[in-house]
Design a protein around this motif. Structure first.
Motif, PDB file in Angstrom:
ATOM      1  N   ARG A  45      51.699  17.250  79.406  1.00 21.06           N
ATOM      2  CA  ARG A  45      51.178  17.680  78.121  1.00 21.06           C
ATOM      3  C   ARG A  45      51.971  16.997  77.006  1.00 21.06           C
ATOM      4  NH1 ARG A  45      49.942  23.995  77.299  1.00 21.06           N
ATOM      5  NH2 ARG A  45      48.984  23.513  79.329  1.00 21.06           N
ATOM      6  N   GLU A  46      51.263  16.536  75.985  1.00 23.38           N
ATOM      7  CA  GLU A  46      51.922  15.812  74.893  1.00 23.38           C
ATOM      8  C   GLU A  46      51.421  16.303  73.553  1.00 23.38           C
ATOM      9  OE1 GLU A  46      50.909  11.654  75.153  1.00 23.38           O
ATOM     10  OE2 GLU A  46      48.789  12.012  74.752  1.00 23.38           O
ATOM     11  N   LEU A  47      52.266  16.171  72.561  1.00 23.50           N
ATOM     12  CA  LEU A  47      51.907  16.538  71.200  1.00 23.50           C
ATOM     13  C   LEU A  47      50.852  15.581  70.661  1.00 23.50           C
ATOM     14  CD1 LEU A  47      52.461  18.110  68.497  1.00 23.50           C
ATOM     15  CD2 LEU A  47      54.113  16.290  68.008  1.00 23.50           C
ATOM     16  N   ASP A  61      52.023   8.870  67.619  1.00 27.09           N
ATOM     17  CA  ASP A  61      51.707   7.498  67.209  1.00 27.09           C
ATOM     18  C   ASP A  61      50.321   7.086  67.690  1.00 27.09           C
ATOM     19  OD1 ASP A  61      55.091   6.178  67.623  1.00 27.09           O
ATOM     20  OD2 ASP A  61      54.142   7.234  65.959  1.00 27.09           O
ATOM     21  N   SER A  62      49.925   7.597  68.831  1.00 29.21           N
ATOM     22  CA  SER A  62      48.649   7.189  69.421  1.00 29.21           C
ATOM     23  C   SER A  62      47.427   7.668  68.635  1.00 29.21           C
ATOM     24  CB  SER A  62      48.566   7.688  70.861  1.00 29.21           C
ATOM     25  OG  SER A  62      48.654   9.109  70.895  1.00 29.21           O
ATOM     26  N   TYR A  79      42.585  23.193  62.441  1.00 29.76           N
ATOM     27  CA  TYR A  79      41.550  22.241  62.822  1.00 29.76           C
ATOM     28  C   TYR A  79      42.191  20.911  63.208  1.00 29.76           C
ATOM     29  CZ  TYR A  79      38.741  25.566  60.137  1.00 29.76           C
ATOM     30  OH  TYR A  79      38.157  26.704  59.644  1.00 29.76           O
ATOM     31  N   LEU A  80      41.494  20.180  64.057  1.00 28.91           N
ATOM     32  CA  LEU A  80      41.886  18.812  64.356  1.00 28.91           C
ATOM     33  C   LEU A  80      40.636  17.947  64.273  1.00 28.91           C
ATOM     34  CD1 LEU A  80      44.226  16.935  65.252  1.00 28.91           C
ATOM     35  CD2 LEU A  80      43.373  17.213  67.592  1.00 28.91           C
ATOM     36  N   GLN A  81      40.574  17.139  63.234  1.00 31.72           N
ATOM     37  CA  GLN A  81      39.479  16.188  63.083  1.00 31.72           C
ATOM     38  C   GLN A  81      39.873  14.910  63.781  1.00 31.72           C
ATOM     39  OE1 GLN A  81      36.367  16.492  61.537  1.00 31.72           O
ATOM     40  NE2 GLN A  81      35.997  14.468  62.428  1.00 31.72           N
ATOM     41  N   MET A  82      39.073  14.488  64.742  1.00 30.96           N
ATOM     42  CA  MET A  82      39.372  13.294  65.519  1.00 30.96           C
ATOM     43  C   MET A  82      38.254  12.275  65.316  1.00 30.96           C
ATOM     44  SD  MET A  82      40.863  14.896  69.052  1.00 30.96           S
ATOM     45  CE  MET A  82      39.311  15.615  69.571  1.00 30.96           C
ATOM     46  N   ASN A  83      38.635  11.089  64.872  1.00 28.53           N
ATOM     47  CA  ASN A  83      37.682  10.014  64.628  1.00 28.53           C
ATOM     48  C   ASN A  83      38.025   8.810  65.496  1.00 28.53           C
ATOM     49  OD1 ASN A  83      36.502  11.584  62.508  1.00 28.53           O
ATOM     50  ND2 ASN A  83      38.081  10.829  61.089  1.00 28.53           N
ATOM     51  N   GLY A  88      40.852   6.866  76.219  1.00 25.20           N
ATOM     52  CA  GLY A  88      42.211   7.355  76.437  1.00 25.20           C
ATOM     53  C   GLY A  88      42.501   8.684  75.766  1.00 25.20           C
ATOM     54  N   ASP A  89      41.607   9.138  74.912  1.00 19.55           N
ATOM     55  CA  ASP A  89      41.770  10.445  74.276  1.00 19.55           C
ATOM     56  C   ASP A  89      41.231  11.573  75.154  1.00 19.55           C
ATOM     57  OD1 ASP A  89      40.871   8.838  71.220  1.00 19.55           O
ATOM     58  OD2 ASP A  89      42.878   9.479  71.814  1.00 19.55           O
ATOM     59  N   THR A  90      40.614  11.213  76.254  1.00 22.54           N
ATOM     60  CA  THR A  90      40.075  12.222  77.162  1.00 22.54           C
ATOM     61  C   THR A  90      41.198  13.086  77.712  1.00 22.54           C
ATOM     62  OG1 THR A  90      38.176  10.869  77.808  1.00 22.54           O
ATOM     63  CG2 THR A  90      38.876  12.587  79.351  1.00 22.54           C
TER      64      THR A  90
END
Length: 116
Positions: A45-47, A61-62, A79-83, A88-90
């Motif tokens: 698990r990573e931040l 950084d990623s 919230y986390l908005q991801m664009n 690799g974000d899976t």
């Protein structure tokens, strides 16, 4: 009993966007930090991102430049908005809350799959 309820995960194509939400229930202690972590299969698990009281944000950084964490204090929601999502974000994304006493709570996770 404290509960973190995540929502917003799902399947998205590469380059797409998702917004994750996490609402905190049951805490009578002041929230000092809220964050999102993720865990991909076979990895630790990573931040991903974190926001502390006062509004300071921290990003891995990623995801810098692609993700934005925000907080709605009256709703106890983060919230986390991801664009520009990449395969690799899976991962399973977990909401994290730290309260003034130092106790840390985790949500059950929401799956994000980036695939064509």
């Amino acid at each position: 009993q404290v509960q973190l309820v995540e929502s917003g995960g799902g399947l998205v194509q590469p380059g797409g966007s998702l917004r994750l939400s996490c609402e905190a229930f049951g805490s009578s202690d002041s929230i000092t930090a809220l964050g999102w972590y993720r865990q991909a299969p076979g990895k630790q698990r990573e931040l991903v991102a974190r926001i502390i009281s006062g509004g300071t944000t921290v990003y891995a950084d990623s995801v810098k430049g692609r993700c934005t964490i925000s907080r709605d204090n009256p709703k106890n929601t983060v919230y986390l908005q991801m664009n520009s999502l990449k395969p690799g974000d899976t991962a399973v994304y977990y909401c994290n809350m730290q309260v003034y006493s130092g106790v840390i709570y985790w949500g059950k996770g929401t799956l994000v799959t980036v695939s064509s």
